[in-house]
Design a protein around this motif. Sequence first.
Motif, mmCIF file in Angstrom:
data_model
loop_
_atom_site.group_PDB
_atom_site.id
_atom_site.type_symbol
_atom_site.label_atom_id
_atom_site.label_comp_id
_atom_site.label_asym_id
_atom_site.label_seq_id
_atom_site.Cartn_x
_atom_site.Cartn_y
_atom_site.Cartn_z
ATOM 1 N N ARG A 168 0.854 -1.185 0.000
ATOM 2 C CA ARG A 168 0.000 0.000 0.000
ATOM 3 C C ARG A 168 0.888 1.232 0.000
ATOM 4 O O ARG A 168 2.058 1.175 0.379
ATOM 5 C CB ARG A 168 -0.932 0.014 1.205
ATOM 6 C CG ARG A 168 -0.269 0.128 2.557
ATOM 7 C CD ARG A 168 -1.325 0.304 3.651
ATOM 8 N NE ARG A 168 -0.738 0.407 4.971
ATOM 9 C CZ ARG A 168 -0.658 -0.592 5.830
ATOM 10 N NH1 ARG A 168 -1.096 -1.788 5.486
ATOM 11 N NH2 ARG A 168 -0.130 -0.423 7.026
ATOM 12 N N ARG A 205 2.237 -4.011 -9.918
ATOM 13 C CA ARG A 205 1.462 -4.301 -8.713
ATOM 14 C C ARG A 205 1.438 -3.051 -7.842
ATOM 15 O O ARG A 205 2.475 -2.494 -7.529
ATOM 16 C CB ARG A 205 2.089 -5.477 -7.949
ATOM 17 C CG ARG A 205 2.123 -6.760 -8.762
ATOM 18 C CD ARG A 205 2.859 -7.860 -8.020
ATOM 19 N NE ARG A 205 2.946 -9.060 -8.838
ATOM 20 C CZ ARG A 205 2.072 -10.047 -8.794
ATOM 21 N NH1 ARG A 205 1.036 -9.963 -7.978
ATOM 22 N NH2 ARG A 205 2.216 -11.105 -9.564
ATOM 23 N N GLY A 258 -1.382 -2.305 -5.074
ATOM 24 C CA GLY A 258 -1.882 -2.454 -3.708
ATOM 25 C C GLY A 258 -2.924 -1.415 -3.364
ATOM 26 O O GLY A 258 -3.670 -0.938 -4.216
ATOM 27 N N ARG A 259 -2.969 -1.021 -2.102
ATOM 28 C CA ARG A 259 -3.955 -0.060 -1.630
ATOM 29 C C ARG A 259 -3.358 1.339 -1.649
ATOM 30 O O ARG A 259 -2.259 1.560 -1.139
ATOM 31 C CB ARG A 259 -4.428 -0.413 -0.222
ATOM 32 C CG ARG A 259 -5.535 0.495 0.297
ATOM 33 C CD ARG A 259 -6.151 -0.048 1.563
ATOM 34 N NE ARG A 259 -7.231 0.810 2.050
ATOM 35 C CZ ARG A 259 -8.466 0.797 1.577
ATOM 36 N NH1 ARG A 259 -8.783 -0.033 0.606
ATOM 37 N NH2 ARG A 259 -9.393 1.596 2.061
ATOM 38 N N ASP A 317 -8.493 0.458 -3.646
ATOM 39 C CA ASP A 317 -7.866 -0.850 -3.760
ATOM 40 C C ASP A 317 -7.647 -1.119 -5.235
ATOM 41 O O ASP A 317 -8.607 -1.268 -6.003
ATOM 42 C CB ASP A 317 -8.763 -1.942 -3.153
ATOM 43 C CG ASP A 317 -8.653 -2.001 -1.644
ATOM 44 O OD1 ASP A 317 -7.515 -2.001 -1.153
ATOM 45 O OD2 ASP A 317 -9.694 -2.023 -0.971
ATOM 46 N N THR A 340 -5.044 -3.580 -6.799
ATOM 47 C CA THR A 340 -3.957 -4.524 -6.563
ATOM 48 C C THR A 340 -2.948 -4.531 -7.696
ATOM 49 O O THR A 340 -1.742 -4.532 -7.476
ATOM 50 C CB THR A 340 -4.510 -5.947 -6.353
ATOM 51 O OG1 THR A 340 -5.472 -5.912 -5.296
ATOM 52 C CG2 THR A 340 -3.395 -6.910 -5.993
ATOM 53 N N ARG A 341 -3.435 -4.522 -8.915
ATOM 54 C CA ARG A 341 -2.551 -4.464 -10.084
ATOM 55 C C ARG A 341 -3.309 -3.817 -11.224
ATOM 56 O O ARG A 341 -4.535 -3.794 -11.242
ATOM 57 C CB ARG A 341 -2.029 -5.842 -10.461
ATOM 58 C CG ARG A 341 -3.077 -6.908 -10.483
ATOM 59 C CD ARG A 341 -2.478 -8.282 -10.494
ATOM 60 N NE ARG A 341 -2.038 -8.669 -11.822
ATOM 61 C CZ ARG A 341 -1.564 -9.881 -12.100
ATOM 62 N NH1 ARG A 341 -1.435 -10.768 -11.131
ATOM 63 N NH2 ARG A 341 -1.207 -10.190 -13.307
#
Length: 231
Positions: free
Chosen positions: A113, A166, A168-169, A198, A200-201
Amino acid sequence: MGKREPKRARRFVIGALAVVGVLVALAAAVPLVISPAVVKSRIVDQIAYWTGREFTFRGEPQISLYPYLTVRLNDAKLSNPEGMGDEPFIAVDTMTAKLEILPLFLGRLEFARFRLSNPRINLRTDADGRGNWIMAEGVIGSQMSKGDKEGATDEVDPPSPLADVRLGRMAIRDGIISYTDGRTGRKEELSKVVASFDWTRTSQMAAGDGSFIWRGEPVEFNGSVDAPLDL
């Protein structure tokens, strides 16, 4: 029965020593992998690889190992594409990121994150209507050009970049988003932007909520986008 016990004991000791050896090796490698110079190089190179743009920040990254690996950058900036002026596309007073440790040993960054404090996102179109938010280069640019034609697990040559980005948050605190239309001179601004996402990717859905001030009025939002890069 008596002979088996010494063998089991030896196997246990050997296994324990092997685990200790791995942990010692990792501990010895941590200062090399997570040194400010290495992290700085990895962050700058990785973001440039993702976006095809120059990424800079002031000073050295501030690294904290407890309670998890955190990197803090001051005065971070992502450049505009060529022909869009000297003003940065994004300027952030402070960027704080939680990093996954094991990927660092493999030479790549993976965010769990990250938080942007006082970001200023400058959106603009030029006289031809071209937007500076379009990532024409880098991994993201390659992914945008492919659209939905590939999935994250496609077997292609060269490998699809979909699995490489990637995120994340993400959290934004006290941000400003401005928009300037180079064709008409029209300007808009969102202030006091607070948001949590959110994502993630980059190949996956983004969902989040937040609020901002637009033309003097407070606005709240929440929702999701199936293909953020296509949007």
